[in-house]
Design an enzyme around this catalytic site. Structure first.
Site, PDB file in Angstrom:
ATOM      1  N   GLU A 177      -2.541  -3.735  19.682  1.00 52.02           N
ATOM      2  CA  GLU A 177      -1.744  -3.990  18.490  1.00 52.02           C
ATOM      3  C   GLU A 177      -0.769  -2.856  18.218  1.00 52.02           C
ATOM      4  OE1 GLU A 177      -4.197  -4.709  15.105  1.00 52.02           O
ATOM      5  OE2 GLU A 177      -2.646  -4.055  13.715  1.00 52.02           O
ATOM      6  N   TRP A 208       2.788   7.125  11.718  1.00 53.05           N
ATOM      7  CA  TRP A 208       1.363   7.098  11.363  1.00 53.05           C
ATOM      8  C   TRP A 208       0.783   5.744  11.729  1.00 53.05           C
ATOM      9  CZ3 TRP A 208      -1.515   4.028   7.918  1.00 53.05           C
ATOM     10  CH2 TRP A 208      -2.867   4.395   7.893  1.00 53.05           C
ATOM     11  N   ARG A 255       1.793 -10.848  13.751  1.00 52.45           N
ATOM     12  CA  ARG A 255       0.856 -10.405  12.718  1.00 52.45           C
ATOM     13  C   ARG A 255       1.413 -10.444  11.301  1.00 52.45           C
ATOM     14  NH1 ARG A 255      -3.583  -8.260  12.656  1.00 52.45           N
ATOM     15  NH2 ARG A 255      -3.187  -6.285  11.627  1.00 52.45           N
ATOM     16  N   ARG A 284     -12.479  -5.133  16.322  1.00 56.77           N
ATOM     17  CA  ARG A 284     -11.488  -4.125  16.665  1.00 56.77           C
ATOM     18  C   ARG A 284     -12.221  -2.797  16.819  1.00 56.77           C
ATOM     19  NH1 ARG A 284      -6.886  -1.666  12.684  1.00 56.77           N
ATOM     20  NH2 ARG A 284      -8.617  -0.230  12.244  1.00 56.77           N
ATOM     21  N   GLU A 339      -7.345 -11.161  10.813  1.00 55.70           N
ATOM     22  CA  GLU A 339      -8.025  -9.894  10.514  1.00 55.70           C
ATOM     23  C   GLU A 339      -8.745 -10.036   9.180  1.00 55.70           C
ATOM     24  OE1 GLU A 339      -5.378  -6.604  10.160  1.00 55.70           O
ATOM     25  OE2 GLU A 339      -6.972  -5.135   9.983  1.00 55.70           O
ATOM     26  N   ASP A 386      -6.037  -1.215  17.975  1.00 54.20           N
ATOM     27  CA  ASP A 386      -4.792  -0.990  17.248  1.00 54.20           C
ATOM     28  C   ASP A 386      -4.208   0.367  17.630  1.00 54.20           C
ATOM     29  OD1 ASP A 386      -3.895  -1.447  13.702  1.00 54.20           O
ATOM     30  OD2 ASP A 386      -2.699  -0.927  15.478  1.00 54.20           O
ATOM     31  N   HIS A 430     -13.476  -4.523  11.668  1.00 54.13           N
ATOM     32  CA  HIS A 430     -13.106  -3.176  12.131  1.00 54.13           C
ATOM     33  C   HIS A 430     -14.346  -2.367  12.453  1.00 54.13           C
ATOM     34  CE1 HIS A 430      -8.795  -2.701  10.349  1.00 54.13           C
ATOM     35  NE2 HIS A 430      -8.970  -3.880  10.881  1.00 54.13           N
ATOM     36  N   HIS A 479      -2.322  -9.932   9.642  1.00 57.82           N
ATOM     37  CA  HIS A 479      -2.864  -8.719   9.024  1.00 57.82           C
ATOM     38  C   HIS A 479      -3.814  -9.129   7.908  1.00 57.82           C
ATOM     39  CE1 HIS A 479      -1.649  -4.769   6.750  1.00 57.82           C
ATOM     40  NE2 HIS A 479      -2.727  -4.582   7.469  1.00 57.82           N
ATOM     41  N   HIS A 507      -1.361   1.361  16.621  1.00 54.02           N
ATOM     42  CA  HIS A 507      -0.796   1.757  15.328  1.00 54.02           C
ATOM     43  C   HIS A 507       0.538   2.477  15.458  1.00 54.02           C
ATOM     44  CE1 HIS A 507      -1.265   2.623  10.947  1.00 54.02           C
ATOM     45  NE2 HIS A 507      -1.973   1.532  11.033  1.00 54.02           N
ATOM     46  N   TYR A 516      -6.264   7.109  14.253  1.00 60.54           N
ATOM     47  CA  TYR A 516      -6.135   6.013  13.293  1.00 60.54           C
ATOM     48  C   TYR A 516      -7.403   5.163  13.236  1.00 60.54           C
ATOM     49  CZ  TYR A 516      -5.553   1.523  11.523  1.00 60.54           C
ATOM     50  OH  TYR A 516      -5.805   0.394  10.825  1.00 60.54           O
ATOM     51  N   GLU A 530       2.671  -6.618  11.432  1.00 63.14           N
ATOM     52  CA  GLU A 530       2.126  -6.449  10.078  1.00 63.14           C
ATOM     53  C   GLU A 530       3.084  -5.699   9.160  1.00 63.14           C
ATOM     54  OE1 GLU A 530      -1.453  -4.157  11.185  1.00 63.14           O
ATOM     55  OE2 GLU A 530      -0.768  -2.679   9.752  1.00 63.14           O
ATOM     56  N   ASN A 560       0.807  -1.214   0.000  1.00 62.40           N
ATOM     57  CA  ASN A 560       0.000   0.000   0.000  1.00 62.40           C
ATOM     58  C   ASN A 560       0.846   1.274   0.000  1.00 62.40           C
ATOM     59  OD1 ASN A 560      -2.340   1.395  -0.016  1.00 62.40           O
ATOM     60  ND2 ASN A 560      -2.917   0.974   2.099  1.00 62.40           N
TER      61      ASN A 560
HETATM   62  C1  CS2 Z   1      -3.965  -1.582  10.097  1.00 64.82           C
HETATM   63  C2  CS2 Z   1      -3.968  -1.416   8.616  1.00 64.82           C
HETATM   64  O1  CS2 Z   1      -5.409  -3.371   9.660  1.00 64.82           O
HETATM   65  C3  CS2 Z   1      -4.580  -2.915  10.456  1.00 64.82           C
HETATM   66  O2  CS2 Z   1      -4.232  -3.441  11.513  1.00 64.82           O
HETATM   67  O3  CS2 Z   1      -2.754  -1.425  10.728  1.00 64.82           O
HETATM   68  O4  CS2 Z   1      -5.194  -0.831   8.266  1.00 64.82           O
HETATM   69  C4  CS2 Z   1      -2.846  -0.580   8.043  1.00 64.82           C
HETATM   70  O5  CS2 Z   1      -2.983   0.754   8.515  1.00 64.82           O
HETATM   71  C5  CS2 Z   1      -2.935  -0.623   6.536  1.00 64.82           C
HETATM   72  O6  CS2 Z   1      -2.924  -1.963   6.132  1.00 64.82           O
HETATM   73  C6  CS2 Z   1      -1.778   0.108   5.909  1.00 64.82           C
HETATM   74  O7  CS2 Z   1      -1.830  -0.050   4.515  1.00 64.82           O
HETATM   75 MG    MG Z   2      -2.585  -2.654  12.410  1.00 67.12          MG
END
Ligand code: CS2
Ligand code: MG
Length: 402
Positions: free
Chosen positions: A236, A402, A283, A148, A339, A210, A123, A312, A212, A160, A262, A38
């Site tokens: 997470e 981020w 992950r 989540r 996930e 998360d 999510h 992930h 993040h 996030y 992830e 991504n």
């Molecule tokens: C996140 C993701 O799903 C998750 O746990 O950390 O949405 C992540 O931000 C994206 O995959 C980044 O491309």
């Molecule tokens: Mg994540």
């Protein structure tokens, strides 16, 4: 003996960008591998098209391990998300072909079922705590056993994980969206909304969160302690994981389970986290950690240290990854959770045959290989668009994770 005749790099954007590798053999067998990274998709597309594809032509598609070693050690330059995503795409495509040639779904080649289905989490999010609670209720209504929870921190554009519209898509702009972040505001607000989820839904649903990568180790320790009575399934990415040692400080202060991995793409990047039991769930994923062949190595190491899997599975991992992940998840002994954010309807116009979601679990296709087909005509309707993930900046303007 069949040989690899073609290796095509396919790029499409049905709601978001996907890069897919399609390998075709002299016997006409085809295999798909997800190569989506991504925000840096074209780097992997070029690594595959310009550097790996010429090496694959004429090779024996059955030699999956040898191909993995050849591409990993043959590069000289090792590890990293671009390299490991490109190798993953080749690996998964070859497993897909092997299943088709054997007439078996890939999970059968990996040892068959260890469980009836693959528990998933989705999510739930909200621009406010009330919106979050309603979203959790909607997912519970749909039969999800694990959710989540992420809510916007008042006044912060950089919270996030808050969905805008029907599906959460962080890579939404042609240049990075710069989002404001305040650790203090987050630490004051997040434990409260997670507590409200437990208040309304009790402990009958698994609750995940998360962080993040946003906290320092001691801040993450403080966050973990503050939510211990909420019995999270996991917190997470509590802190950036390049420094695996950092997790020891969190571990010393809290019993809240920890998940990370992830953005980590090799066994060496999670080795200390696993062997010193600094985490509870790893992950790493099929598409970014070298494919099925390497992910199984990571999960087998994790099993020795009672670390469970928690791969992930965001929208930027294509249905090809979903199918490959479920093949691994259904068979490994130390499965934890998978996930699953799902994909846009347009994505399913391009990728057919995604694993079935029922009762809060994913179930693998019984079709030979991964069971996914790629519709070139549909794909052509969705041309690539440059998209970037956001950048977080603290209130003083400095860049944050981020
Ligand atoms: C996140 C993701 O799903 C998750 O746990 O950390 O949405 C992540 O931000 C994206 O995959 C980044 O491309
Ligand atoms: Mg994540």
């Amino acid at each position: 003996m069949a040989t690899i005749e073609r290796a095509e790099v396919l790029i499409t954007s049905p709601g978001r960008n996907f890069v897919t590798l399609r390998i075709t053999t002299s016997d006409g067998a085809t295999g798909l591998g997800d190569a989506t990274l991504n925000g840096r998709e074209l780097a992997v597309a070029s690594y595959l098209r310009d550097h790996l594809a010429p090496l694959l032509i004429g090779r024996d598609p059955a030699r999956i391990e040898d191909t993995w070693q050849y591409l990993y050690k043959g590069a000289y330059w090792r590890r990293g998300p671009v390299t490991m995503t490109a190798i993953a795409a080749v690996d998964v495509a070859l497993w897909d072909i092997k299943g088709k040639v054997a007439g078996l779904p890939v999970y059968q080649l990996l040892g068959g079922r260890s469980r009836d289905g693959v528990l998933v989490y989705c999510h739930a999010s909200g621009a406010s705590t009330d919106e979050l609670l309603d979203d959790v209720a909607a997912y519970a209504e749909k039969g999800f056993k694990a959710v989540r929870a992420q809510a916007a921190v008042p006044g912060l554009s950089g919270s996030y994980g808050v969905r805008k519209g029907t599906i959460y898509e962080p890579a939404a702009t042609a240049l990075p969206d710069e989002q404001a972040w305040s650790t203090e505001e987050y630490l004051d607000f997040a434990p409260g909304y997670l507590g409200k989820v437990r208040e309304r839904f009790g402990f009958g649903i698994h609750l995940l969160h998360d962080v993040h990568h946003r906290l320092t180790p001691i801040e993450a320790a403080r966050f973990g302690k503050s939510v211990e009575d909420l019995r999270l399934f996991w917190m997470e990415d509590p802190t950036p994981a390049e420094n695996q040692e950092a997790f020891r400080l969190i571990r010393q202060h809290t019993t809240t389970p920890i998940a990370t991995g992830e953005v980590l793409t090799s066994i060496w990047d999670v080795q200390q986290l696993i062997t010193e039991q600094l985490i509870d769930y790893v992950r790493t994923t099929v598409v970014h950690a070298g494919g099925i062949t390497h992910l199984r190595r990571i999960f087998d190491l994790a099993a020795l240290y009672q670390v469970r899997t928690g791969s992930h599975g965001a929208t930027d991992l294509s249905p090809v990854t979903t199918a490959a992940a479920v093949a691994v998840d259904i068979s490994v002994p130390n499965f934890g959770i998978q996930e699953h954010m799902g994909h846009t309807p347009a994505t399913y116009e391009v990728f057919h045959g995604a694993p079935r979601l029922e009762g809060g679990m994913l179930h693998p296709s019984e079709a030979p290989g991964l069971g996914i087909t790629y519709d070139d005509e549909a794909a052509a309707r969705f041309p690539y668009e440059p998209r970037y993930l956001p950048v977080a900046r603290r209130l003083d303007g400095s860049v944050h994770d981020w």
